[in-house]
Design an enzyme around this catalytic site. Structure first.
Site, PDB file in Angstrom:
ATOM      1  N   ASP A  13       0.862  -1.181   0.000  1.00 48.37           N
ATOM      2  CA  ASP A  13       0.000   0.000   0.000  1.00 48.37           C
ATOM      3  C   ASP A  13       0.899   1.231   0.000  1.00 48.37           C
ATOM      4  O   ASP A  13       1.749   1.379   0.894  1.00 48.37           O
ATOM      5  CB  ASP A  13      -0.880  -0.043   1.263  1.00 48.37           C
ATOM      6  CG  ASP A  13      -2.026   0.943   1.175  1.00 48.37           C
ATOM      7  OD1 ASP A  13      -2.297   1.458   0.068  1.00 48.37           O
ATOM      8  OD2 ASP A  13      -2.645   1.194   2.221  1.00 48.37           O
ATOM      9  N   ASP A 127      -3.266   2.751  -5.847  1.00 49.94           N
ATOM     10  CA  ASP A 127      -2.148   2.814  -4.906  1.00 49.94           C
ATOM     11  C   ASP A 127      -1.946   1.541  -4.106  1.00 49.94           C
ATOM     12  O   ASP A 127      -1.253   1.547  -3.113  1.00 49.94           O
ATOM     13  CB  ASP A 127      -2.320   4.013  -3.964  1.00 49.94           C
ATOM     14  CG  ASP A 127      -3.586   3.896  -3.126  1.00 49.94           C
ATOM     15  OD1 ASP A 127      -4.410   3.019  -3.431  1.00 49.94           O
ATOM     16  OD2 ASP A 127      -3.733   4.678  -2.168  1.00 49.94           O
ATOM     17  N   GLU A 128      -2.547   0.424  -4.500  1.00 44.23           N
ATOM     18  CA  GLU A 128      -2.285  -0.813  -3.754  1.00 44.23           C
ATOM     19  C   GLU A 128      -2.350  -2.037  -4.657  1.00 44.23           C
ATOM     20  O   GLU A 128      -3.091  -2.049  -5.643  1.00 44.23           O
ATOM     21  CB  GLU A 128      -3.237  -0.953  -2.558  1.00 44.23           C
ATOM     22  CG  GLU A 128      -4.690  -0.776  -2.906  1.00 44.23           C
ATOM     23  CD  GLU A 128      -5.603  -0.957  -1.689  1.00 44.23           C
ATOM     24  OE1 GLU A 128      -5.427  -1.948  -0.965  1.00 44.23           O
ATOM     25  OE2 GLU A 128      -6.476  -0.111  -1.490  1.00 44.23           O
TER      26      GLU A 128
END
Lengths: 409, 368
Positions: A13, A127-128
């Site tokens: 993350d 974003d992960e």
């Protein structure tokens, strides 16, 4: 028969991703509370060349916080909070507009850096990602550290990684040591590290379920683990109850979905102020067309065509409606999408002002897979009166007077 | 308070006549209800989706006080339908609840205030009004309704053009690929008028029409059409739009012409259709002096071939069609013999009934 070796699933993350990308661009803001959100908050250049940043206290409008730096979070400003409310908590925070093109750019960079280690990656958003490390020879701690280093070298940004036996634990674990965290979880860690956590930390237990659990006296994952299955079944659906019982024990057999075909592509926009369907027709119409273009661009860029066009409307009272229309043949064409979307809007009541408008294309297929269909001729309604009915096939597709008449409406 | 006692069928039949248009999901909850109104001996039923409104009445006078209420159309109909046919049903109304009893069964239903029920009122004077036997209108509709578009983005094709002109009433439907036209002569002098009736109205009207000589009155109003027959009245909004000029697409110089027995052709196509491509439904017709071949292939390369003898001595032609478009016309036109007229492989074909100018079907080919 020996048990198969436990899987090693990592959840990576990015730390305060949008805000961190902004800090790369404006390093002078490091250590300050920064809030991303709104549209017109771009910094202005002063005559002496310095940048003048907008302050949250000057914000007027109805935007919500897209994200904030850890310093702003310390003041109580989190994602999805109304900006006016955020301004009360952190009036001096710097305000920056969201720049999704930049975030997408850094997203591609960090994912490419991880892809150098293994192709077994599941995309979970901008974003992960989940990474399956099971087949890699190295120690988990070692490889996680190398991935973190590679991400930093590629982007200049930090991330938090947790390696665990499954996605559920990895996702929970990456939160435990943020920012710049590296967490290793095994089944043996569950009682000590997972059970004390509030149930809301589990991906899939949302605010409503948390509230219901709290009413049963269940606040932590450990308490959930000690709750009798009958009690859960009495208050939740059978499958959700069974799932709750499993996650409390840290059980999650879901495989990584390494390659996922998108099911739909959509774009939506919340208006600066609620727009009236009649009085603000030009503005609405322009926004509507722009959304259709953006969806068409998304489809074209990713090489898809879609069969079904849908619209989403949110009224000023927050009621939300969707309508969709299935086309005779799949499309990625902005004009066709706009026309179908117009048809959808025709089917909704337009007495109230609109807060949000969205356009979605679903029923996707790769553009290349759509074989040239037999060409059904169109009746030549658009020929000049008295003229000999001509070859309706020659015009190719659905362009004709009929459509123009529809477009004029 | 007891408000009504009746045989099940005295309620169910009129109820089902109006509830066909009730939408399952609607933003306005009351629209899933049916308005039941007793005035004098007559019990009226009314349902609407704001585009169409249907009212009808129970066939016989029923005793009891006057009342008005609305309750869920679907639940009320489902309950009545599930009752034995001969049962006697009583309705009681207390504090906004409706209780339905029959034998040892008892159902307590919600109601919504009848005054909140949105009613379509017919407005404006009729621009044209005429009367047909129900069976004649039903026959006309059956000849054209299958060619209406379904959810087409050209919204004005999702319906049927009704045109009056002098002594003629004309119905036209098209989905842009084929067009069906049927007309009838009346003993009347009608003004030139035309409206587009929504698809849903047509399908509902067709269901409710009887094969009888009883009349139906049709009035074209400013932006509505009213159909009155028996104790039923349908008020429908019309589609606001311009129907394409069908005269432009009637081919005038198709010179490859022959007669064919309708049922023979229909059966041959039905057999061939078994192996037509599931998605594109293509069929190839190969016309030559004395015979016509019908060829279908599917995506698995399976093939069907039919051959028919025809009285034809003109030039040869090979032309493709969507087989459903051919089956539609052959199924719905009540004639023993049809005349087929082709131009070339890229131009529309014309289906007519010999010596009868009242029916035309024009279908564009498909390049297979």
């Amino acid at each position: 028969m020996s048990r198969p070796a436990p899987r090693r699933i990592a959840h990576l993350d990015m730390d305060a991703f949008y805000a961190s990308v902004e800090l790369l661009r404006y390093p002078e803001l490091r250590g300050l509370p920064v809030v991303i959100g709104g549209r017109d908050a771009a910094p202005r250049q002063l005559p002496d060349g310095r940048l003048r940043f907008a302050r949250l206290r000057d914000y007027v409008g109805r935007g919500v916080v897209t994200t904030s730096t850890y310093e702003a979070r310390a003041l109580g400003v989190f994602s999805a909070m109304g900006m006016m409310k955020a301004a009360q908590l952190a009036p001096d925070a710097i305000l920056l507009p969201a720049d999704f093109d930049a975030y997408r750019h850094y997203s591609r960079l960090f994912k490419a850096a991880v892809a150098a280690f293994t192709p077994r990656i599941q995309d979970r958003g901008i974003d992960e990602i989940y990474i399956d490390l099971s087949d890699l020879p190295d120690e988990s701690a070692d490889i996680a550290a190398r991935i973190k280093r590679a991400v930093r070298e590629a982007t200049g940004l930090s991330c938090s990684i947790c390696v665990a036996p499954n996605k559920l634990l990895a996702k929970i674990g990456s939160e435990l040591d943020k920012p710049d965290g590296l967490t290793l979880l095994t089944e043996a860690d569950i009682p000590l590290r997972i059970w004390p956590l509030p149930v809301g930390k589990v991906n899939g237990i949302g605010p409503k379920a948390s509230e219901k659990l709290a009413a049963l006296g269940v606040h932590t994952v450990g308490e959930l683990a000690r709750t009798a299955p009958e009690v859960l079944q009495a208050h939740f659906g059978r499958s959700y109850a069974a799932w709750l019982a499993e996650v409390a024990q840290g059980i999650d057999e879901r495989p990584l979905v390494v390659h996922s075909e998108p099911k739909s592509m959509s774009r939506e926009t919340t208006f600066e102020r609620d727009l009236h369907p009649r009085l603000d027709r030009p503005a609405l119409s322009a926004a509507f067309t722009a959304l259709c273009r953006r969806v068409a661009d998304d489809l074209a860029r990713k090489g898809y065509v879609g069969h079904t066009v849908g619209v989403k409307l949110r009224y000023d009272d927050f009621r939300t409606l969707t309508r969709d229309l299935t086309l005779p043949s799949p499309t990625a064409d902005a004009t066709e999408i706009r026309r179908a979307a117009t048809e959808c809007v025709r089917r909704v009541p337009l007495q109230r002002r609109l807060r949000l408008l969205g356009v979605r294309v679903s029923g996707l297929a790769p553009a290349a897979s759509v074989a040239p269909a037999p060409l059904q001729g169109e009746l030549p309604f658009d020929d000049a009166p008295g003229a000999r009915p001509s070859n309706g096939l020659g015009q190719g597709g659905r362009s004709g007077a009929l459509d123009e008449a529809a477009a004029r409406r | 308070m007891l408000i009504l006692q009746a045989e099940r069928d005295a309620l169910l039949k009129p109820l089902l006549a109006v509830t066909g248009i009730v939408e399952r999901r609607h933003t306005l909850p009351i629209l899933s209800n049916v308005l039941i109104e007793k005035k004098g001996g007559e019990v009226g039923f009314l349902a609407t989706d704001l585009e169409i409104q249907i009212t009808t009445a129970s066939p016989e006078a029923l005793p009891g006080e006057d009342f008005r209420l609305t309750t869920s159309a679907k639940k009320f109909a489902d309950i009545l339908r599930a009752m034995p046919a001969a049962s006697t049903v009583t309705l009681e109304k207390d504090d906004g609840r409706l209780t339905l009893k029959a034998g040892k069964s008892r159902f307590n239903l919600q109601t919504l205030p009848a005054d909140d029920f949105p009613l379509l009122s017919a407005n404006g004077a009729a621009t044209a009004a005429f009367r047909l036997a129900q069976k004649d209108l039903k026959r006309l509709l059956s000849q054209v309704q299958y060619a209406m578009a379904v959810q087409d983005i050209r919204y004005y094709l999702n319906g049927l053009l009704l045109q009056t002109d002098g002594d003629t009433v004309r119905l036209v439907s098209t989905d842009g690929h084929r067009l069906a036209l049927a007309s009838a002569k009346l003993d009347a002098a009608l003004p030139r008028a035309e409206v587009i009736l929504p698809r849903k109205t047509i399908l509902e009207l067709y269901k409710l029409l009887a094969d009888s000589d009883d009349g139906i009155d049709i009035e074209l109003l400013a932006s509505q059409v009213r159909f009155s027959f028996g104790s039923t009245v349908i008020i429908s909004k019309v589609v606001d739009g311009k129907f394409p000029d069908f005269n432009r697409v009637i081919p005038l110089d198709n010179d490859k012409i022959f007669l064919i027995d309708r049922v023979t052709l229909l059966q041959a196509l039905q057999r061939a259709a078994i192996l037509a491509n599931e998605k594109f439904r293509g069929v190839r017709l190969v016309v030559a002096p004395g015979r016509m071949s019908i060829l279908c292939t599917n995506s698995e390369q399976e093939e069907a071939e039919e051959e028919l003898e025809i009285a034809y001595q003109g030039g040869a032609l090979e032309i493709g069609f969507n087989i459903n478009y051919l089956l539609d016309v052959l199924t719905n036109v009540p004639a023993e013999t049809l005349q087929l007229a082709f131009g070339d492989a890229n131009r529309s074909a014309l289906f007519t009934i010999p010596d009868n100018p009242d029916f035309k079907y024009i279908v564009m080919p498909m390049r297979i």
